[in-house]
Design a protein around this motif. Structure first.
Motif, PDB file in Angstrom:
ATOM      1  N   SER A   1     -40.201  42.272 -10.394  1.00  0.00           N
ATOM      2  CA  SER A   1     -39.058  41.958 -11.494  1.00  0.00           C
ATOM      3  C   SER A   1     -38.645  40.423 -10.842  1.00  0.00           C
ATOM      4  O   SER A   1     -38.164  40.116 -12.411  1.00  0.00           O
ATOM      5  N   GLY A   2     -38.299  39.906 -10.138  1.00  0.00           N
ATOM      6  CA  GLY A   2     -37.898  38.971  -9.482  1.00  0.00           C
ATOM      7  C   GLY A   2     -36.966  38.705  -8.735  1.00  0.00           C
ATOM      8  O   GLY A   2     -35.536  38.295  -8.560  1.00  0.00           O
ATOM      9  N   VAL A   3     -36.297  40.776  -8.609  1.00  0.00           N
ATOM     10  CA  VAL A   3     -35.059  40.859  -8.349  1.00  0.00           C
ATOM     11  C   VAL A   3     -34.642  40.947  -6.440  1.00  0.00           C
ATOM     12  O   VAL A   3     -35.985  41.209  -6.420  1.00  0.00           O
ATOM     13  N   ALA A   4     -33.785  40.369  -5.996  1.00  0.00           N
ATOM     14  CA  ALA A   4     -33.475  40.064  -4.946  1.00  0.00           C
ATOM     15  C   ALA A   4     -33.307  41.582  -4.616  1.00  0.00           C
ATOM     16  O   ALA A   4     -32.537  42.495  -4.330  1.00  0.00           O
TER      17      ALA A   4
ATOM     18  N   ALA B 102     -30.190  43.512 -13.169  1.00  0.00           N
ATOM     19  CA  ALA B 102     -29.471  42.626 -11.875  1.00  0.00           C
ATOM     20  C   ALA B 102     -29.828  41.920 -10.969  1.00  0.00           C
ATOM     21  O   ALA B 102     -31.122  41.252 -11.599  1.00  0.00           O
ATOM     22  N   ARG B 103     -29.154  41.488 -10.324  1.00  0.00           N
ATOM     23  CA  ARG B 103     -30.472  39.835  -9.472  1.00  0.00           C
ATOM     24  C   ARG B 103     -30.071  40.467  -7.691  1.00  0.00           C
ATOM     25  O   ARG B 103     -31.205  39.469  -6.728  1.00  0.00           O
ATOM     26  N   GLN B 104     -29.416  41.557  -7.803  1.00  0.00           N
ATOM     27  CA  GLN B 104     -29.569  41.671  -6.063  1.00  0.00           C
ATOM     28  C   GLN B 104     -29.785  43.604  -6.138  1.00  0.00           C
ATOM     29  O   GLN B 104     -28.740  44.134  -7.145  1.00  0.00           O
ATOM     30  N   VAL B 105     -30.494  44.367  -5.153  1.00  0.00           N
ATOM     31  CA  VAL B 105     -31.122  45.792  -4.566  1.00  0.00           C
ATOM     32  C   VAL B 105     -30.745  45.848  -3.814  1.00  0.00           C
ATOM     33  O   VAL B 105     -31.538  45.141  -2.230  1.00  0.00           O
TER      34      VAL B 105
END
Length: 356
Positions: A230-233, A270-273
């Motif tokens: 996903s590219g999500v951090a 989202a950008r961060q999980v």
């Protein structure tokens, strides 16, 4: 004339006991009361009676003083009029050279029969309860299977169809707005269809497995794959004390985590999980807490979402192992999924707590 005690005679006449007199030659002389009706008729050899057949030696030993009495306990069924068990005792009256028989209700045997009857009733009741419990177990197993089917259908077919619908809408848009990108859209749709087919096959394979089959969970692997795809951090924080509980409850956590990450990728933007796992004390033993937080757009929990069962499935996964799964979200504030699962305390650890 044979002399019997007045009290015994009165009791025999009232059918409280039965009395019989037998001569030294074992001939029946007199019978009184229903409780001795099983003895032969007057003038007959008493050993012709079914209950005394073959007891000539015992009578001779009684007359010779080599034994004190002949006891017949729990006699019943010898006379049609006697429903309760009877105890009969044969004695020798040396002074008058005759035997006499005293028969009385066998209350001990009757109590035993009552207890046996109660035991039989209790056993029948227990069997009925076991049958009812078995039916409930079968129903629970069927319900669990239906839930499992629903979850697997949601996790595979629904997500795959949603992905395909998204690509189809994009391709339709490209047909008029940017025809050069149609080929790329078709390739992406083909990839989505292939991925959905693969996941459907995996779901079918899981359905063929027994519910108690232990798969090796890999929670950290799921997080790493999600970050790559996903590219999500993704940031992961697992307390050392929580690793045993995370391993024991890993399959449940992995299922809920996978659904939560799909929601993040599909809806949250989202950008961060952030993934956290730790333990906290509970009323009995310990409790594993897992938190999955994203900084996405969130959603209004008061607005119903018909046709979407992902959140319901997450709660059901937790409930199957005696835990809970709660979701907190609001528009613009991201989403928090909080899982609480019971963790078994090893016997040695529980003894150590008691010893302290």
């Amino acid at each position: 004339m044979i002399d019997l005690s007045a009290d015994l005679l009165a009791a025999a006449e009232a059918d409280v006991i039965g009395l019989a007199v037998i001569g030294a030659d074992r001939k029946m002389l007199r019978k009184m009361g229903r409780l001795v009706e099983w003895l032969p008729a007057t003038g007959a050899d008493c050993c012709e009676c079914m209950l005394l057949v073959g007891m000539e030696d015992e009578f001779a030993a009684l007359a010779a003083g080599r034994r004190d009495n002949i006891a017949l306990a729990g006699v019943r069924g010898a006379s049609p009029g006697i429903a309760q068990p009877v105890t009969a005792v044969v004695l020798w009256n040396g002074a008058q050279s005759h035997y006499f028989v005293i028969a009385m209700p066998d209350f001990a045997a009757r109590q035993v029969e009552t207890l046996l009857g109660s035991e039989r009733r209790a056993r029948r009741l227990m069997e009925q309860q076991l049958e009812a419990a078995s039916a409930e177990v079968r129903f629970a197993s069927l319900a669990r299977t239906r839930l499992r089917l629903a979850r697997d259908l949601h996790d595979t077919l629904v997500h795959s169809i949603v992905a395909l619908l998204t690509q189809i809408r994009l391709i339709r848009h490209f047909l008029t707005a940017d025809p050069a990108r149609v080929a790329d859209g078709l390739a992406t749709a083909e990839d989505a269809a292939a991925s959905g087919l693969s996941r459907a096959r995996e779901a079918i394979a899981r359905l063929r497995m027994p519910d108690d089959l232990k798969l090796e969970p890999d929670v950290e692997g799921v997080l790493a794959d999600f970050a790559d795809r996903s590219g999500v951090a993704v940031s992961t924080h697992i307390d050392e004390r929580a690793r045993d509980g995370l391993r024991d409850c890993g399959l449940t956590v992995q299922r809920i985590l996978s659904e939560a990450l799909r929601n993040v990728q599909t809806h949250a933007e989202a950008r961060q999980v952030t993934f956290r796992a730790f333990e906290e004390p509970a009323a009995a033993g310990r409790r594993l807490i897992v938190e999955i937080r994203d900084d996405g757009r969130g959603f209004d929990q008061a607005i119903p979402t018909p046709g979407h069962f992902g959140l319901i499935g997450m709660a059901e996964f937790a409930e199957l192992v005696g835990g809970t799964c709660a979701v907190q979200s609001a528009p613009g504030l991201g989403t928090l999924v909080r899982i609480a699962l019971p963790v078994a305390v090893p016997p040695a650890a529980s003894r150590g707590v008691l010893a302290d």
